[in-house]
Design a protein around this motif. Structure first.
Motif, PDB file in Angstrom:
ATOM      1  N   SER A  93       0.730  -1.308   0.142  1.00  0.00           N
ATOM      2  CA  SER A  93       0.036  -0.391  -0.043  1.00  0.00           C
ATOM      3  C   SER A  93       0.669   1.435   0.355  1.00  0.00           C
ATOM      4  CB  SER A  93      -0.505  -0.104   1.475  1.00  0.00           C
ATOM      5  OG  SER A  93      -0.373  -0.182   2.185  1.00  0.00           O
ATOM      6  N   ALA A  94       2.620   1.130   0.205  1.00  0.00           N
ATOM      7  CA  ALA A  94       3.124   1.745  -0.041  1.00  0.00           C
ATOM      8  C   ALA A  94       2.907   2.816  -0.771  1.00  0.00           C
ATOM      9  CB  ALA A  94       4.440   2.088  -0.104  1.00  0.00           C
ATOM     10  N   ALA A  95       2.564   3.162  -1.844  1.00  0.00           N
ATOM     11  CA  ALA A  95       2.234   3.690  -3.316  1.00  0.00           C
ATOM     12  C   ALA A  95       0.939   4.669  -3.190  1.00  0.00           C
ATOM     13  CB  ALA A  95       1.913   2.788  -4.775  1.00  0.00           C
ATOM     14  N   THR A  96       0.229   4.191  -2.416  1.00  0.00           N
ATOM     15  CA  THR A  96      -0.903   4.881  -2.338  1.00  0.00           C
ATOM     16  C   THR A  96      -1.247   5.908  -0.820  1.00  0.00           C
ATOM     17  OG1 THR A  96      -1.847   2.574  -1.667  1.00  0.00           O
ATOM     18  CG2 THR A  96      -2.166   3.758  -3.938  1.00  0.00           C
ATOM     19  N   SER A  97      -0.004   5.564  -0.196  1.00  0.00           N
ATOM     20  CA  SER A  97      -0.288   6.143   1.110  1.00  0.00           C
ATOM     21  C   SER A  97      -0.240   7.392   1.254  1.00  0.00           C
ATOM     22  CB  SER A  97       0.789   5.231   2.024  1.00  0.00           C
ATOM     23  OG  SER A  97       0.867   6.363   3.389  1.00  0.00           O
ATOM     24  N   ASN A  98      -0.116   8.846   1.885  1.00  0.00           N
ATOM     25  CA  ASN A  98      -0.235  10.170   1.959  1.00  0.00           C
ATOM     26  C   ASN A  98       1.147   9.796   2.498  1.00  0.00           C
ATOM     27  OD1 ASN A  98      -2.266  10.646   0.477  1.00  0.00           O
ATOM     28  ND2 ASN A  98      -3.776  10.932   3.008  1.00  0.00           N
ATOM     29  N   ALA A  99       1.590   8.928   3.676  1.00  0.00           N
ATOM     30  CA  ALA A  99       3.297   9.184   4.691  1.00  0.00           C
ATOM     31  C   ALA A  99       4.282   8.808   3.653  1.00  0.00           C
ATOM     32  CB  ALA A  99       2.832   8.382   5.753  1.00  0.00           C
ATOM     33  N   LEU A 104       7.993   6.962  -2.113  1.00  0.00           N
ATOM     34  CA  LEU A 104       8.376   5.356  -2.988  1.00  0.00           C
ATOM     35  C   LEU A 104       9.201   5.859  -4.133  1.00  0.00           C
ATOM     36  CD1 LEU A 104       8.363   2.208  -2.929  1.00  0.00           C
ATOM     37  CD2 LEU A 104       5.865   2.729  -3.565  1.00  0.00           C
ATOM     38  N   ALA A 105       8.187   6.947  -4.403  1.00  0.00           N
ATOM     39  CA  ALA A 105       8.305   7.328  -6.333  1.00  0.00           C
ATOM     40  C   ALA A 105      10.131   7.947  -6.117  1.00  0.00           C
ATOM     41  CB  ALA A 105       7.537   7.969  -6.670  1.00  0.00           C
ATOM     42  N   LYS A 106      10.203   8.525  -5.370  1.00  0.00           N
ATOM     43  CA  LYS A 106      11.734   9.433  -5.168  1.00  0.00           C
ATOM     44  C   LYS A 106      12.791   9.441  -5.000  1.00  0.00           C
ATOM     45  CE  LYS A 106       8.783  12.878  -7.990  1.00  0.00           C
ATOM     46  NZ  LYS A 106       8.287  14.909  -7.790  1.00  0.00           N
ATOM     47  N   ASP A 194      17.933   3.915  -7.807  1.00  0.00           N
ATOM     48  CA  ASP A 194      17.798   4.700  -8.195  1.00  0.00           C
ATOM     49  C   ASP A 194      17.010   5.783  -8.921  1.00  0.00           C
ATOM     50  OD1 ASP A 194      17.530   5.788 -11.309  1.00  0.00           O
ATOM     51  OD2 ASP A 194      17.556   4.378 -12.737  1.00  0.00           O
ATOM     52  N   PRO A 195      18.093   7.555  -8.464  1.00  0.00           N
ATOM     53  CA  PRO A 195      16.803   8.158  -8.558  1.00  0.00           C
ATOM     54  C   PRO A 195      15.985   8.371  -9.781  1.00  0.00           C
ATOM     55  CG  PRO A 195      19.098   9.007  -9.120  1.00  0.00           C
ATOM     56  CD  PRO A 195      19.259   8.345  -8.891  1.00  0.00           C
ATOM     57  N   ASP A 196      16.247   8.211 -10.286  1.00  0.00           N
ATOM     58  CA  ASP A 196      15.186   9.294 -11.965  1.00  0.00           C
ATOM     59  C   ASP A 196      14.426   7.618 -11.791  1.00  0.00           C
ATOM     60  OD1 ASP A 196      16.729  11.639 -12.136  1.00  0.00           O
ATOM     61  OD2 ASP A 196      18.832  10.142 -13.248  1.00  0.00           O
ATOM     62  N   ALA A 197      14.252   6.069 -11.254  1.00  0.00           N
ATOM     63  CA  ALA A 197      13.410   5.842 -11.127  1.00  0.00           C
ATOM     64  C   ALA A 197      12.106   5.602 -11.049  1.00  0.00           C
ATOM     65  CB  ALA A 197      14.186   4.019 -11.336  1.00  0.00           C
ATOM     66  N   GLU A 198      10.528   6.161 -11.390  1.00  0.00           N
ATOM     67  CA  GLU A 198       9.782   5.921 -10.134  1.00  0.00           C
ATOM     68  C   GLU A 198       8.935   5.289 -10.523  1.00  0.00           C
ATOM     69  OE1 GLU A 198       7.490   9.894 -11.020  1.00  0.00           O
ATOM     70  OE2 GLU A 198       9.295  10.786 -10.460  1.00  0.00           O
TER      71      GLU A 198
END
Length: 249
Positions: A93-99, A104-106, A194-198
């Motif tokens: 659920s990390a991809a949809t968590s406000n926290a 997770l993306a960056k 990788d900081p560019d891979a979201e």
């Protein structure tokens, strides 16, 4: 879940193992065989270097060791106390968590560990186990990080904090606990950092091969107390035999 782990290697050893440079300076925490939430920990990150004016060089990245506080404090938090409840992030659920979704993306990291502790329910008590690699190499726990500034102290130093990603326990670990930290194999380190891979959905599946290589070592209940520390906490200690064990009669 992951609520306690051991991290006893010095930064120079970790820098060599993770092919990173040591940017912890004199802030690296000492060897710790009972790392608990809110403590400072060493993390591995990979970022675009910045010049003296703060401009990022998008043409290259650098992998480094940094010091972070275990227990992620979201940028929107009003105070740091929330971090004590944010030590783990569920990979499902990390991809949809406000926290956690922005991190997770960056802002992903690796948390080097000699191993982690988990407690198995056995009868009327819980037996602690230490999950570790038999060859002594570090485990790389998948982590997320972020930067928080206290809204009440706008000129105060920022707090860099982190959380461990967890997933459903697999293989032999499922006999100990229903959750486990997500462990990154060396083959995944570059892609994870990788900081560019979201998009990292393909990296959130646990490595069954690595899981089956782990030693699940029973240890002393002394680890239950966060004030206890030292290498004796990760030493094998067989559980005491129950008095009603038929083998004793």
């Amino acid at each position: 879940m992951c609520g306690r782990y051991a991290a006893a290697k010095d930064p120079a050893t970790l820098a060599a193992e993770f092919d990173a440079y040591d940017a912890t300076e004199d802030h690296a925490p000492p060897a710790d065989h009972n790392v608990a939430p809110t403590k400072d920990v060493v993390a591995v990150v990979q970022r675009h270097p910045r010049d003296d004016d703060g401009k990022a060089d998008d043409s290259r990245t650098e992998r480094s060791l940094r010091v972070m506080r275990w227990g992620l404090i979201p940028a929107w938090a009003k105070d740091r106390s929330i971090g004590a409840r944010m030590i783990n992030a569920r990979s499902e659920s990390a991809a949809t968590s406000n926290a956690f979704k922005t991190s997770l993306a960056k802002r992903r990291c690796l948390l080097p560990a000699d191993g982690w502790f988990e407690w198995k329910k056995e009868g009327g008590h819980k037996q602690p186990f230490f999950m570790t690699r038999p060859d002594g190499r570090s485990l790389a726990l998948a982590g997320l990080w972020t930067v928080w500034r206290d809204p009440k102290e706008k000129d105060g130093p920022p707090v860099v904090s982190t959380a461990v990603l967890t997933t459903a326990a697999q293989g032999q670990l499922a006999d100990i606990h229903e959750r486990m930290p997500l462990i990154m194999t060396p083959q995944r380190w570059a892609a994870w950092l990788d900081p560019d891979a979201e998009e990292v959905d393909g990296l959130l599946e646990p490595s069954l091969e690595l899981i089956e290589e782990l030693e699940l070592r029973p240890v002393s209940s002394k680890v239950n107390n966060v004030r206890n520390n030292g290498p004796e906490l990760v030493a094998r200690e067989e559980p005491a035999a129950e008095l009603d064990d038929p083998k004793l009669f």
